[in-house]
Design a protein around this motif. Structure first.
Motif, PDB file in Angstrom:
ATOM      1  N   CYS A  37       0.851  -1.191   0.000  1.00 52.04           N
ATOM      2  CA  CYS A  37       0.000   0.000   0.000  1.00 52.04           C
ATOM      3  C   CYS A  37       0.890   1.245   0.000  1.00 52.04           C
ATOM      4  O   CYS A  37       1.870   1.317   0.728  1.00 52.04           O
ATOM      5  N   CYS A  69      -0.310   3.251   3.657  1.00 56.76           N
ATOM      6  CA  CYS A  69       0.287   2.641   4.855  1.00 56.76           C
ATOM      7  C   CYS A  69       1.427   1.732   4.384  1.00 56.76           C
ATOM      8  O   CYS A  69       2.005   1.987   3.330  1.00 56.76           O
ATOM      9  N   CYS A  86      -4.787   0.434   0.003  1.00 54.83           N
ATOM     10  CA  CYS A  86      -5.461  -0.773   0.501  1.00 54.83           C
ATOM     11  C   CYS A  86      -6.830  -0.438   1.083  1.00 54.83           C
ATOM     12  O   CYS A  86      -7.134   0.711   1.395  1.00 54.83           O
ATOM     13  N   CYS A 144      -6.889   1.324   4.578  1.00 57.12           N
ATOM     14  CA  CYS A 144      -6.742   2.784   4.528  1.00 57.12           C
ATOM     15  C   CYS A 144      -8.044   3.435   4.057  1.00 57.12           C
ATOM     16  O   CYS A 144      -8.457   4.466   4.579  1.00 57.12           O
ATOM     17  N   ARG A 184      -2.368   5.701   9.534  1.00 58.50           N
ATOM     18  CA  ARG A 184      -3.775   6.016   9.253  1.00 58.50           C
ATOM     19  C   ARG A 184      -4.344   7.033  10.233  1.00 58.50           C
ATOM     20  O   ARG A 184      -5.189   7.844   9.878  1.00 58.50           O
TER      21      ARG A 184
HETATM   22 ZN   LIG Z   1      -3.004   0.965   3.387  1.00 58.98          ZN
END
Ligand SMILES: [Zn+2]
Length: 371
Positions: A4, A7, A24, A27, A300
């Protein structure tokens, strides 16, 4: 392997789906949570649920499965705040840590009844060894016990509400929307219960009888439905954030460790000496460690940048839990040699390759990783 770009999780992580934009679902869900959910409405729904169960029972209003960790401390505080009378239930790990015991004692002192349920260690040993050798998974007996024991007790004592903590299907982003709601049922357990989709029935053999495995059996969805027993996730009704639950738990006597046992948090995974092995096996199977999960959550929540997370990862390396592995081998009575040979069988050759004598992960997140 794809990572990702928001993240640091890979698409090999179970439940992670990478979008075409390189971001992803965990997220994406996290952003959605901030914007779309009306938390006042959800709180109102919880209040209605509380009223419903309090009318229905004269004894325990709810059952809270607890470990003594920060999340379960927060769940207990929250339920007491809403005037519920809880019975708390713990699956007792055979290797509870001193700080785990201390925090559990503290939780009970908040003013709740408590059942500490331990499985016969001889049964647990056999089950652990089988689960480890069959799936390379050390946490199947634990998860099966900790999900089913509370549900069995709820049925036995006719407790109308079982209050779980966070819905991992929602927090980490599951592919199935239906499982992201408030309810924990057999479909959820099969997908997210960390039992490789097995139930106690699947483990009956010449060494483990159905009676031996009694603790691992739970009620069916139909039984729960019939008796009007609801198993819910608190994280559906209240915004779930590690910082919030930690703050509340600490204010109510929860103690943190002097350093993290696994991953980056000194306030998580504290109560059990074997949980670190479960997390570490992900390195072989999926190419990431507990720290990847923890750091992704921090990104996040806006507390770390992706760059800072990568720097921390480089420092931490693969995080092999050497002393916990020794303890685990002693508990299930296998040599460390046999343990590591078994671990090697679970190395995912779809992502790992051998560079001369050194195992490396293709397209790893960090190009100059020290293998
Ligand atoms: Zn992510």
């Amino acid at each position: 392997m794809r990572w990702c770009t928001s993240c640091i999780l890979p698409d090999t992580r179970p439940g992670i789906v990478m979008g075409a934009d390189g971001i992803c679902n965990a997220c994406k869900n996290s952003g959605r949570k901030q914007k779309e959910i009306n938390w006042d409405e959800r709180e109102k729904a919880f209040r209605q649920l509380v009223e419903h169960v309090k009318l229905r029972t004269n004894r325990f209003d709810c059952l809270i499965p607890v470990s003594g960790g920060k999340d379960s401390t927060w769940q207990v505080v929250k339920c007491l705040e809403y005037g519920l009378r809880p019975l708390t239930v713990t699956w007792k790990t055979p290797v509870r840590t001193a700080i785990g015991q201390k925090n559990l004692d503290n939780l009970v002192r908040l003013g709740v009844d408590h059942v500490d349920w331990q499985v016969n260690p001889e049964v647990e040993k056999k089950f652990l060894l089988k689960a480890f050798e069959k799936y390379g998974a050390t946490a199947i007996p634990m998860h099966m016990a900790l999900f089913n024991i509370p549900l069995s007790i709820a049925v036995k004592f006719d407790i109308p509400l079982v209050v779980w903590g966070e819905n991992s299907a929602f927090e980490y982003g599951g592919a199935d929307e239906a499982l992201m709601g408030f309810r924990l049922d057999s479909k959820w357990l099969s997908a997210h219960g960390v039992t490789h989709g097995t139930t106690a029935h699947d483990w009956i053999d010449s060494e483990l009888s159905e009676k031996d495995l009694s603790s691992y059996f739970g009620p069916t969805d139909e039984e729960l439905e019939e008796r009007d027993i609801k198993a819910i996730f608190m994280g559906y009704y209240f915004k779930w954030d590690v910082e919030t639950s930690l703050k509340v738990a600490k204010a109510h006597g929860f103690e943190i460790a002097s350093s993290p046992r696994t991953g980056i948090y000194n306030y998580a995974d504290l109560d059990d000496d074997f949980i670190s092995i479960h997390h570490w096996m992900k390195w072989y199977k999926f190419g990431f460690t507990r720290s990847f999960d923890n750091l992704s959550l921090e990104i996040r929540n806006g507390r770390l940048t992706r760059y800072q997370a990568l720097e921390i990862l480089k420092e931490r390396g693969e995080e092999r839990p050497v002393s916990d592995i020794q303890k685990f081998c002693a508990f299930i009575s296998v040599s460390e040699d046999r343990f590591f040979k078994a671990v090697e069988r679970y190395r995912n050759l779809g992502i790992w390759y051998r560079d001369l004598d050194i195992w490396k992960i293709r397209d790893f997140l960090i190009p100059d990783w020290r293998w």
